[in-house]
Design a protein around this motif. Structure first.
Motif, PDB file in Angstrom:
ATOM      1  N   ARG A  93      -2.853  -6.235   8.778  1.00 51.98           N
ATOM      2  CA  ARG A  93      -1.575  -6.595   9.402  1.00 51.98           C
ATOM      3  C   ARG A  93      -1.738  -7.075  10.840  1.00 51.98           C
ATOM      4  O   ARG A  93      -0.806  -7.604  11.418  1.00 51.98           O
ATOM      5  N   ASN A 119      -3.612   4.509   5.717  1.00 49.39           N
ATOM      6  CA  ASN A 119      -3.573   3.144   6.279  1.00 49.39           C
ATOM      7  C   ASN A 119      -2.229   2.447   6.096  1.00 49.39           C
ATOM      8  O   ASN A 119      -2.029   1.343   6.601  1.00 49.39           O
ATOM      9  N   LYS A 120      -1.293   3.063   5.356  1.00 47.75           N
ATOM     10  CA  LYS A 120       0.063   2.528   5.161  1.00 47.75           C
ATOM     11  C   LYS A 120       0.091   1.224   4.369  1.00 47.75           C
ATOM     12  O   LYS A 120       1.105   0.523   4.365  1.00 47.75           O
ATOM     13  N   MET A 121      -0.999   0.891   3.699  1.00 48.36           N
ATOM     14  CA  MET A 121      -1.058  -0.365   2.939  1.00 48.36           C
ATOM     15  C   MET A 121      -0.928  -0.065   1.441  1.00 48.36           C
ATOM     16  O   MET A 121      -1.914   0.145   0.737  1.00 48.36           O
ATOM     17  N   SER A 147       3.706  -6.334  10.446  1.00 41.72           N
ATOM     18  CA  SER A 147       2.487  -7.093  10.723  1.00 41.72           C
ATOM     19  C   SER A 147       2.726  -8.000  11.921  1.00 41.72           C
ATOM     20  O   SER A 147       3.870  -8.284  12.289  1.00 41.72           O
ATOM     21  N   SER A 191      -3.461   4.627   1.047  1.00 41.30           N
ATOM     22  CA  SER A 191      -2.233   4.174   1.706  1.00 41.30           C
ATOM     23  C   SER A 191      -1.538   5.286   2.489  1.00 41.30           C
ATOM     24  O   SER A 191      -0.759   4.993   3.409  1.00 41.30           O
ATOM     25  N   SER A 230      -5.462   0.530  -1.215  1.00 38.49           N
ATOM     26  CA  SER A 230      -4.186   1.121  -1.607  1.00 38.49           C
ATOM     27  C   SER A 230      -4.312   2.606  -1.899  1.00 38.49           C
ATOM     28  O   SER A 230      -3.376   3.384  -1.658  1.00 38.49           O
ATOM     29  N   ASN A 268       2.691  -3.804   0.105  1.00 43.40           N
ATOM     30  CA  ASN A 268       2.312  -4.335   1.412  1.00 43.40           C
ATOM     31  C   ASN A 268       1.119  -5.275   1.302  1.00 43.40           C
ATOM     32  O   ASN A 268       1.060  -6.319   1.966  1.00 43.40           O
ATOM     33  N   LEU A 269       0.150  -4.905   0.469  1.00 38.66           N
ATOM     34  CA  LEU A 269      -1.022  -5.766   0.281  1.00 38.66           C
ATOM     35  C   LEU A 269      -0.629  -7.076  -0.397  1.00 38.66           C
ATOM     36  O   LEU A 269      -1.188  -8.137  -0.068  1.00 38.66           O
ATOM     37  N   GLY A 275      -2.584  -0.060   9.168  1.00 41.97           N
ATOM     38  CA  GLY A 275      -2.191  -1.460   9.352  1.00 41.97           C
ATOM     39  C   GLY A 275      -3.308  -2.456   9.135  1.00 41.97           C
ATOM     40  O   GLY A 275      -3.225  -3.598   9.596  1.00 41.97           O
TER      41      GLY A 275
END
Length: 518
Positions: A358, A461-463, A194, A458, A455, A467-468, A355
């Motif tokens: 982030r 978005n890779k979250m 981030s 994910s 999520s 991560n969240l 991201g």
């Protein structure tokens, strides 16, 4: 190099000799470093030293004039004798043995008082109050207990804030500096994906606790592009002539891009443009030193004070309690309009943005949107087409609530949540959440339901939930004094992650579904 005559022409003999010693030490130390780095930067180094001469004149003169003749530098062994200037048997040159980064006055500050937040000192079970909530056998326990590195929520741009306090470094012989480096990396690893801001409180670095130059070199090598890419700013608070000089010397090996991120901050009040100082765990010694600096200034040179809190506008939204916002809402909706607007837009256009949450946003746009909300003007994020702006507005709204969404009442229970057995965590969490005031409960359900959708995407978005949790944990709960320490962030993030993992159990009675967007 033709330097000695230039320096001696501008300095008295005593300061001139000190400048020569410093110049030759810096030249040969830099050369040795560049050789180890296998970089041929000798021309740049010589140019850098020439640029440095005015600074050396200033610093050496001030040392002598202010009565600090004992400022010395270590002697570099192994130099060819014909390359050294003959400095004679002057007592000043005979004292080469250590580099003092601060005056004796700095070294006589009283021990720093406990800086745990008021809420943390109430934590009564499960953790040693003298530790950062790490068990004694944790590999980083002996580093974390000093609170050298802290995470302090988000800055005014929606970026995570990492704080490094030099005054909390113990004497060299009491600290494993290699482990400190690993601990710093482990901390940053949670946030480097981030955008983040680094604040370095320089006051308190002395010859007794300063890391070695070889450690600085190793640190430079350890922190590769992964760590430098998303750092948006490095703020050096209370910089001395020494650290400014050091940065000039490192200019040849610091990228131009990274160099532009370095900012000097002379007084704490200047940080208010970046982050609310009340949320930082600023060491007492640093605050006292800042007060001392300000008191020494002439009235005309006083730094600008932080603006007083203005009274809320009639339609104020940011910084207003959830209860007051519900009473003001025409439909009595317990979920505030900012959350409805941002979540609605992000559900439509942000779920597949890599991201999301982030990245930071343009601070001017953030202020404009806040002003619109606070003046009662409708905000349409679809017109702006900026997913990251909406994400920052959502986080900012949560962070500026006068009381966190999870409330001060639940602070101790949440910080101690890791002591609950895994078999009972879902039930305990559900009980805690259901004890929230109605507005908080409804808003939390609304938010968690949306984050579960984030999520679920994910892979794109890779979250993930983890991560969240890192992003939202510090925006859902903090101590009563607004300060947030690394010791509390871990448990809070853990609770947030568990809440996301078990949201189908903790939030069984969902009454507020996400809006259906056309």
């Amino acid at each position: 190099m033709g330097i000695s005559s230039l320096v001696l022409a501008d300095l008295n003999p005593r300061a001139g000799r000190a400048a020569l010693v410093l110049l030759h030490y810096l030249f040969w130390w830099l050369l040795s470093q560049f050789q180890q780095l296998k970089v041929d930067l000798l021309p740049d180094m010589i140019k850098c030293l020439n640029d440095l001469i005015p600074h050396l004149i200033s610093v050496c003169s001030s040392f002598v004039c202010e009565g600090f003749p004992d400022i010395t530098v270590p002697f570099v062994c192994g130099m060819s004798s014909e390359l050294l200037v003959d400095l004679g048997d002057d007592p000043a040159t005979a004292q080469l043995g250590q580099l003092k980064l601060s005056t004796l006055e700095d070294q006589q500050w009283p021990p720093d008082e406990s800086t745990l937040s008021k809420s943390e000192t109430d934590v009564s079970q499960g953790f040693d109050l003298g530790s950062p909530h790490l068990p004694w056998d944790h590999p980083f326990y002996d580093i974390a207990r000093h609170q050298i590195i802290e995470v302090a929520g988000d800055d005014n741009f929606g970026r995570k804030v990492i704080v490094f306090s030099a005054c909390r470094l113990p004497p060299q012989h009491e600290l494993d500096h290699q482990k400190l480096l690993m601990y710093l990396k482990a901390t940053l690893d949670q946030y480097v994906e981030s955008d983040y801001t680094l604040i370095y409180f320089h006051h308190g670095l002395t010859s007794e606790n300063k890391p070695s130059l070889s450690w600085l070199r190793d640190a430079y090598r350890e922190f590769d592009r992964k760590y430098k890419k998303n750092i948006k700013a490095l703020y050096i608070v209370h910089p001395t002539m020494f650290i400014k000089t050091l940065l000039i010397l490192f200019k040849p090996i610091i990228s131009f891009k990274f160099g532009r991120k370095i900012n000097y901050v002379s007084y704490l009040s200047e940080l208010e443009d970046v982050v609310k100082c009340e949320q930082l765990l600023i060491p007492t010694r640093v605050r006292e030193y800042d007060n001392k600096l300000i008191a020494s200034l002439k009235p005309s040179a006083q730094p600008p004070m932080s603006p007083p809190h203005s009274p809320p506008l009639p339609e104020q939204v940011f910084g207003v309690s959830l209860k007051a916002l519900r009473q003001r809402d025409p439909d009595g909706d317990p979920v505030p309009v900012v959350m409805r607007d941002t979540v609605g837009f992000l559900s439509e256009q942000g779920l597949e943005i890599e991201g999301i949450f982030r990245r930071s946003a343009n601070v001017t746009l953030v202020k404009e949107v806040q002003l619109k909300y606070n003046s009662g003007t409708a905000v349409n994020f679809r017109d702006m087409e900026d997913v990251h702006l909406a994400a920052v507005i959502l986080k900012t709204f949560l962070r500026e609530l006068p009381e966190p969404l999870l409330t001060y009442q639940l602070y101790n229970d949440i910080v101690n949540f890791t002591s609950v057995s895994s078999d009972n965590q879902a039930e305990v969490m559900k009980t805690l959440v259901e004890s929230l005031p109605e507005e908080n409960y409804a808003s939390l359900r609304y938010l968690i339901t949306f984050l579960a959708q984030v999520s679920a995407n994910s892979d794109v978005n890779k979250m993930t939930n983890s991560n969240l949790a890192v992003v939202f944990g510090p925006n859902l709960l903090w101590g009563r004094d607004n300060a947030m320490s690394l010791s509390a962030i871990g448990p809070i993030n853990n609770f947030t992650r568990t809440l996301l993992d078990q949201q189908h159990l903790a939030l069984l009675l969902i009454q507020y579904s996400l809006p259906v967007l056309s």
